[in-house]
Design an enzyme around this catalytic site. Structure first.
Site, PDB file in Angstrom:
ATOM      1  CB  SER A 146      -0.983  -0.042   1.165  1.00 50.00           C
ATOM      2  OG  SER A 146      -2.137   0.697   0.847  1.00 50.00           O
TER       3      SER A 146
ATOM      4  CE  LYS B  74     -16.881  21.091  11.092  1.00 53.67           C
ATOM      5  NZ  LYS B  74     -15.597  21.354  10.423  1.00 53.67           N
TER       6      LYS B  74
END
Length: 300
Positions: free
Chosen positions: A118, A170
């Site tokens: 990765s 949010k």
């Protein structure tokens, strides 16, 4: 006689104290001198070895060191020794860009050890030549976001959280509420964008496309042997293989001195390194307790 004996004993105590403080002062001076010795000093031309170990995170000291390698004429090549299961996407991106800056002027070769997966594979992609052991774990090309959710537990014990926010998305997803479909969709969009960037690096740097690219970007890890068949690496080998490639392709003598590059607390003498390691541990604990999700390119 008693007064004289007491005076003699007191003088001895004073001498012992003075000796202790003199030794301490000398030790402090020696440590200060060691800290002032530049880590990058090496006699003559050499190959710089940069070891990327553990989870890749933001590291300004590492970035400064890599920038110095660009301008150091004594550095003829860079070997990046990778033993990492991955790291944050942003830190992996920064490391990739720093290594590509070096590769514009000097050959960079990656040597994978146990893991180079990765974010660790992103690091390898920055090199001109990728080497792995037969059983090195690599690949794991993808992006992961994990946010714990304790909403069920809080409901069970009768604890609620009041949240006031400026917009529905949010601070989503939240650890205290089951994420809404909109929150999940927004998070998926972030992951997709970052994965597109990662996939594009593989396509560009390894020359893969179509089904060949799809086959290596489904998130799975590969052994070094599998990675070679899939064109994710160039050869099975080790650091000696890297030296042979540098000699054959770039006329860099295989006997050229290799100098390990150290940065941050690794470059500082004890006890400063121990103190800074403790500080890093406290910082990591603070980040874990902050509740902010982090996006990782990491092997699972």
């Amino acid at each position: 006689m008693t007064a004289t004996a007491d005076m003699i004993l007191e003088r001895r105590r004073i001498r012992r104290r003075l000796t202790f403080w003199r030794i301490l002062a000398i030790a402090a001076v020696l440590v200060a001198v060691l800290m002032m010795i530049p880590n990058s000093i090496a006699s003559g031309d050499h190959i710089a070895r940069v070891s990327i170990d553990g989870v890749i995170q933001d590291d300004p000291d590492r970035d400064r060191l890599l920038k110095k390698l660009v301008d150091d004429d004594a550095v003829k090549a860079v070997i990046v020794r990778i033993n990492s299961p991955g790291g944050t996407v942003v830190a992996s991106e920064a490391l990739y860009e720093q290594l590509r800056s070096i590769a514009e002027d000097k050959p960079v070769v990656a040597v994978m050890t146990e893991y180079a997966a990765s974010g660790g594979y992103i690091t390898a992609l920055a090199s001109d030549y990728i080497i792995a052991r037969g059983n090195t774990l690599t690949g794991s090309i993808g992006v992961l976001s994990q946010v714990p959710n304790v909403a069920g537990l809080m409901e069970m014990i009768g604890v609620g959280v009041t949240r006031i926010k400026s917009a529905p998305l949010k601070a989503e997803p939240s650890v205290t509420e089951v994420p809404s479909p909109a929150a999940l969709k927004a998070q998926e969009a972030l992951i997709a964008d970052m994965f597109g960037w990662f996939r594009g690096l593989v396509e560009e740097r390894r020359g893969l496309s179509g089904e060949a690219l799809n086959r290596v970007t489904d998130g799975r890890a590969f052994t070094g042997r599998q990675a070679l068949e899939l064109s994710l690496i160039d050869v099975i080998g080790d650091e000696e293989t890297a030296l042979a490639w540098l000699e054959e392709e770039h006329a860099i003598d295989g006997e050229t001195k290799i100098k390990e590059q150290l940065w941050g607390d690794k470059a500082r003498p004890w006890p400063f390194s121990s103190i800074l390691n403790a500080q890093d541990a406290l910082t990591a604990i603070g980040q874990l307790n902050s509740g902010l999700p982090r996006l990782y390119a990491v092997i699972q």
